[in-house]
Design a protein around this motif. Structure first.
Motif, PDB file in Angstrom:
ATOM      1  N   ASN A  13       0.855  -1.172   0.000  1.00 38.45           N
ATOM      2  CA  ASN A  13       0.000   0.000   0.000  1.00 38.45           C
ATOM      3  C   ASN A  13       0.906   1.241   0.000  1.00 38.45           C
ATOM      4  OD1 ASN A  13      -3.012  -0.677   0.331  1.00 38.45           O
ATOM      5  ND2 ASN A  13      -2.067  -1.988   1.884  1.00 38.45           N
ATOM      6  N   PRO A  14       0.543   2.298  -0.704  1.00 35.67           N
ATOM      7  CA  PRO A  14       1.384   3.506  -0.780  1.00 35.67           C
ATOM      8  C   PRO A  14       1.236   4.406   0.447  1.00 35.67           C
ATOM      9  CG  PRO A  14      -0.561   3.801  -2.136  1.00 35.67           C
ATOM     10  CD  PRO A  14      -0.636   2.396  -1.600  1.00 35.67           C
ATOM     11  N   LEU A  15       1.575   3.893   1.603  1.00 33.45           N
ATOM     12  CA  LEU A  15       1.292   4.588   2.861  1.00 33.45           C
ATOM     13  C   LEU A  15       2.244   5.746   3.157  1.00 33.45           C
ATOM     14  CD1 LEU A  15       0.503   1.530   5.147  1.00 33.45           C
ATOM     15  CD2 LEU A  15      -1.121   3.248   4.355  1.00 33.45           C
ATOM     16  N   ARG A  16       3.542   5.504   3.005  1.00 30.00           N
ATOM     17  CA  ARG A  16       4.614   6.461   3.310  1.00 30.00           C
ATOM     18  C   ARG A  16       4.858   6.625   4.812  1.00 30.00           C
ATOM     19  NH1 ARG A  16       6.574   8.764  -1.113  1.00 30.00           N
ATOM     20  NH2 ARG A  16       5.258   8.837  -2.981  1.00 30.00           N
ATOM     21  N   LYS A  17       3.867   6.362   5.643  1.00 29.21           N
ATOM     22  CA  LYS A  17       4.094   6.363   7.084  1.00 29.21           C
ATOM     23  C   LYS A  17       3.159   5.347   7.734  1.00 29.21           C
ATOM     24  CE  LYS A  17       0.855   9.929   8.630  1.00 29.21           C
ATOM     25  NZ  LYS A  17       0.707  11.154   9.461  1.00 29.21           N
ATOM     26  N   ILE A  18       3.541   4.898   8.904  1.00 26.26           N
ATOM     27  CA  ILE A  18       2.730   3.913   9.617  1.00 26.26           C
ATOM     28  C   ILE A  18       1.534   4.620  10.253  1.00 26.26           C
ATOM     29  CG2 ILE A  18       2.726   2.157  11.427  1.00 26.26           C
ATOM     30  CD1 ILE A  18       5.740   1.933  11.084  1.00 26.26           C
ATOM     31  N   PRO A  19       0.324   4.122  10.027  1.00 28.40           N
ATOM     32  CA  PRO A  19      -0.854   4.751  10.628  1.00 28.40           C
ATOM     33  C   PRO A  19      -0.768   4.797  12.152  1.00 28.40           C
ATOM     34  CG  PRO A  19      -1.491   3.167   8.939  1.00 28.40           C
ATOM     35  CD  PRO A  19      -0.026   2.983   9.155  1.00 28.40           C
ATOM     36  N   ASP A  20      -1.249   5.855  12.740  1.00 35.71           N
ATOM     37  CA  ASP A  20      -1.122   6.062  14.187  1.00 35.71           C
ATOM     38  C   ASP A  20      -1.786   4.967  15.009  1.00 35.71           C
ATOM     39  OD1 ASP A  20       0.368   8.369  13.946  1.00 35.71           O
ATOM     40  OD2 ASP A  20      -1.366   9.715  14.025  1.00 35.71           O
ATOM     41  N   PHE A  21      -2.882   4.413  14.514  1.00 33.44           N
ATOM     42  CA  PHE A  21      -3.599   3.427  15.315  1.00 33.44           C
ATOM     43  C   PHE A  21      -2.736   2.206  15.611  1.00 33.44           C
ATOM     44  CE2 PHE A  21      -4.334   1.553  11.151  1.00 33.44           C
ATOM     45  CZ  PHE A  21      -4.327   0.195  11.408  1.00 33.44           C
ATOM     46  N   VAL A  22      -1.776   1.930  14.742  1.00 30.03           N
ATOM     47  CA  VAL A  22      -0.936   0.742  14.915  1.00 30.03           C
ATOM     48  C   VAL A  22      -0.235   0.756  16.266  1.00 30.03           C
ATOM     49  CG1 VAL A  22       1.110  -0.470  14.036  1.00 30.03           C
ATOM     50  CG2 VAL A  22      -0.588   0.431  12.437  1.00 30.03           C
ATOM     51  N   PHE A  23       0.205   1.916  16.704  1.00 35.40           N
ATOM     52  CA  PHE A  23       0.983   2.011  17.937  1.00 35.40           C
ATOM     53  C   PHE A  23       0.142   1.822  19.198  1.00 35.40           C
ATOM     54  CE2 PHE A  23       2.852   4.917  14.711  1.00 35.40           C
ATOM     55  CZ  PHE A  23       3.911   4.093  14.372  1.00 35.40           C
TER      56      PHE A  23
ATOM     57  N   THR B 212       5.772  -0.353   1.387  1.00 34.04           N
ATOM     58  CA  THR B 212       4.805   0.671   1.800  1.00 34.04           C
ATOM     59  C   THR B 212       5.412   2.072   1.736  1.00 34.04           C
ATOM     60  OG1 THR B 212       5.392   0.079   4.083  1.00 34.04           O
ATOM     61  CG2 THR B 212       3.308  -0.763   3.250  1.00 34.04           C
ATOM     62  N   ASN B 213       6.519   2.204   0.992  1.00 36.31           N
ATOM     63  CA  ASN B 213       7.162   3.502   0.756  1.00 36.31           C
ATOM     64  C   ASN B 213       7.708   4.152   2.024  1.00 36.31           C
ATOM     65  OD1 ASN B 213       6.647   3.407  -2.023  1.00 36.31           O
ATOM     66  ND2 ASN B 213       4.672   4.431  -1.803  1.00 36.31           N
ATOM     67  N   LEU B 214       8.080   3.356   2.990  1.00 39.77           N
ATOM     68  CA  LEU B 214       8.621   3.902   4.240  1.00 39.77           C
ATOM     69  C   LEU B 214      10.090   4.263   4.090  1.00 39.77           C
ATOM     70  CD1 LEU B 214       7.107   1.411   6.864  1.00 39.77           C
ATOM     71  CD2 LEU B 214       6.194   3.630   6.139  1.00 39.77           C
ATOM     72  N   SER B 215      10.503   5.345   4.750  1.00 39.51           N
ATOM     73  CA  SER B 215      11.916   5.723   4.789  1.00 39.51           C
ATOM     74  C   SER B 215      12.350   6.089   6.207  1.00 39.51           C
ATOM     75  CB  SER B 215      12.187   6.904   3.850  1.00 39.51           C
ATOM     76  OG  SER B 215      11.381   8.013   4.181  1.00 39.51           O
ATOM     77  N   SER B 216      11.404   6.102   7.128  1.00 39.31           N
ATOM     78  CA  SER B 216      11.718   6.415   8.521  1.00 39.31           C
ATOM     79  C   SER B 216      10.785   5.627   9.431  1.00 39.31           C
ATOM     80  CB  SER B 216      11.591   7.915   8.790  1.00 39.31           C
ATOM     81  OG  SER B 216      10.245   8.335   8.578  1.00 39.31           O
ATOM     82  N   MET B 217      11.120   5.611  10.707  1.00 34.36           N
ATOM     83  CA  MET B 217      10.339   4.838  11.673  1.00 34.36           C
ATOM     84  C   MET B 217      10.122   5.684  12.931  1.00 34.36           C
ATOM     85  SD  MET B 217       8.913   1.870  12.262  1.00 34.36           S
ATOM     86  CE  MET B 217       9.638   1.010  10.865  1.00 34.36           C
ATOM     87  N   PRO B 218       8.878   5.951  13.301  1.00 28.09           N
ATOM     88  CA  PRO B 218       8.624   6.766  14.496  1.00 28.09           C
ATOM     89  C   PRO B 218       9.007   6.037  15.779  1.00 28.09           C
ATOM     90  CG  PRO B 218       6.574   5.889  13.624  1.00 28.09           C
ATOM     91  CD  PRO B 218       7.638   5.539  12.627  1.00 28.09           C
ATOM     92  N   LYS B 219       9.409   6.803  16.772  1.00 29.36           N
ATOM     93  CA  LYS B 219       9.814   6.215  18.051  1.00 29.36           C
ATOM     94  C   LYS B 219       8.657   5.503  18.749  1.00 29.36           C
ATOM     95  CE  LYS B 219      13.637   9.379  18.925  1.00 29.36           C
ATOM     96  NZ  LYS B 219      14.229  10.373  19.863  1.00 29.36           N
ATOM     97  N   LYS B 220       7.450   5.857  18.351  1.00 22.82           N
ATOM     98  CA  LYS B 220       6.274   5.254  18.989  1.00 22.82           C
ATOM     99  C   LYS B 220       6.193   3.746  18.793  1.00 22.82           C
ATOM    100  CE  LYS B 220       3.388   8.093  16.961  1.00 22.82           C
ATOM    101  NZ  LYS B 220       2.117   8.743  16.535  1.00 22.82           N
TER     102      LYS B 220
END
Length: 320
Positions: free
Chosen positions: A116-126, A139-147
Motif C-alpha cells: 500500500n502507498p502509505l509512506r508512514k505507519i498509521p497512528d492506530f498501529v501504535f 509501503t514507501n517507508l523511509s523512517s520509523m517513528p519512536k512510537k
C-alpha cells in the motif's frame, strides 16, 4: 533493480495464512450476515472491492478478516465494532492512510499493510498493545517513528522493499523481535547496535548494498541469516561464531572462497552460494556434519566434481 525480492513476503503470508479447519471460513459478506454471530473468519480477498460495506461492523465475533488484493482506499467506521479481531489482512490495496477506525480492535496480533502507498505507519498501529506480527512490505517507508517502541509484544517486523538507507535506531530498542525483514532497501552498513536485539532469530538483508560483513551480527543467536544479493567479496573467520545458525544465504555476492572457521557452524543445514565467483566447491564444507543442502551454481563446476564432493557425505548439492 535486483530480482528475487518477493519470496520472503510470500513465505510470511503462507505461514500466517493457516486457518483452523474446524472453523468455517466465510467467503461472502451476504452469506456471513445471515448468521452474524456465528462468523469468526471472513475472506473477501481479490473481489475488486473499492468500498467495504458498513454492515461489516455487525460481525462482532469476527477474529480473522482478509481484505487483501482489492482497491480499497478507506475503511468504514463500523469496523471499529470488531473488537475481537485478531488477524487483519489489508495488503495490496490503495490505502495512502488509514484512520483510527481500527483502534478499538485491541486484540489484534497480526496486521498486514503490505503493498500500500502509505509512506508512514498509521497512528492506530501504535495502540495495538497485543500486536505480535506487523507486515509493512513495500509501503514507501523511509523512517520509523519512536512510537513503535510501544509495541511491547512485537516479535516479527517486515520492512522489505522500502526506502531505508540505514536501519532506524528505534528498531534496536524492540528487544522482543525474533524476525526482522529488511530485504530490498538501500542499506550499506549495519551498526553495532544490531547486537541489542538479543532475541532475534531471523535476519533478512537480501538485495541491499552491503560490502563488508557486519561482525556485530555474530553476537546474535540467529537461526537464519540471509545476505544474498549484496556486494560481499569476503567473509571473516568470525562468522563461525554464530553456532546456532541453521540457514545461511550468500547467493548473488562476489565470494571466491569461504573462511576456515565456517566449519564451526555445526547446526547449519542449508547454505546458498549460487551466483558467486567460486571456481570450485569449498572442500571445508564437508566438515559440516549437519549440512543437508548446498545451492551452488557456476559454469566452472562439473557434474563429476559435484559427484565427488557428495561422495561419503549426506550433503546434496543443488546446481541450478
Amino acid at each position: 533493480m535486483k530480482q528475487h525480492t518477493l519470496y520472503l513476503y510470500v513465505f510470511y503470508f503462507v505461514c500466517s495464512f493457516s486457518i483452523n479447519s474446524q472453523t468455517k471460513l466465510y467467503k461472502s459478506l451476504e452469506t456471513a450476515l445471515n448468521n452474524p454471530n456465528d462468523v469468526v473468519k471472513l475472506f473477501l480477498g481479490g473481489k475488486n472491492l473499492k468500498t467495504l460495506d458498513n454492515r461489516i461492523g455487525n460481525l462482532t465475533n469476527l477474529e480473522y478478516l482478509n481484505l487483501q488484493d482489492n482497491q480499497l482506499t478507506e475503511l468504514p467506521k463500523s469496523i471499529g465494532n470488531l473488537k475481537k479481531l485478531k488477524k487483519l489482512y489489508l495488503s495490496n490495496n490503495n490505502f495512502t492512510e488509514i484512520g483510527n477506525e481500527i483502534k478499538n480492535a485491541n486484540q489484534l496480533i497480526f496486521l498486514d499493510l503490505s503493498f500500500n502507498p502509505l509512506r508512514k505507519i498509521p497512528d492506530f498501529v501504535f495502540e495495538l498493545s497485543k500486536l505480535e506480527n506487523l507486515q509493512l512490505f513495500k509501503t514507501n517507508l523511509s523512517s520509523m517513528p519512536k512510537k513503535i517502541k510501544k509495541l511491547k509484544k512485537l516479535v516479527s517486523l517486515e520492512l522489505g522493499k522500502n526506502n531505508f538507507k540505514v536501519i532506524p535506531k528505534v528498531i534496536f530498542e524492540i528487544k522482543t523481535l525474533r524476525t526482522l525483514g529488511l530485504n530490498s532497501n538501500n542499506i550499506s552498513v549495519l551498526p553495532n547496535s544490531i547486537a541489542k536485539l538479543i532475541n532475534l532469530r531471523e535476519l533478512w538483508l537480501m538485495n541491499n548494498n552491503i560490502e563488508v560483513y557486519p561482525e556485530a551480527i555474530n553476537e546474535l543467536q540467529l537461526n537464519k541469516l540471509y545476505l544474498s544479493y549484496n556486494n560481499l567479496s569476503l567473509l571473516p573467520d568470525s562468522i563461525g561464531e554464530i553456532i546456532t545458525l541453521e540457514e545461511l544465504g550468500l547467493m548473488g555476492n562476489k565470494l571466491t572462497d569461504l573462511p576456515r572457521n565456517i566449519m564451526r557452524l555445526e547446526n547449519l543445514k542449508i547454505l546458498s552460494l549460487n551466483e558467486n565467483n567460486f571456481k570450485k566447491i569449498p572442500i571445508i564444507l564437508k566438515k559440516l556434519k549437519n549440512l543437508k543442502y548446498i545451492y551452488f551454481s557456476h559454469k566452472f563446476i562439473s557434474q563429476e566434481e559435484i559427484d565427488d564432493f557428495e561422495k561419503n557425505t549426506k550433503i546434496k548439492i543443488i546446481n541450478k
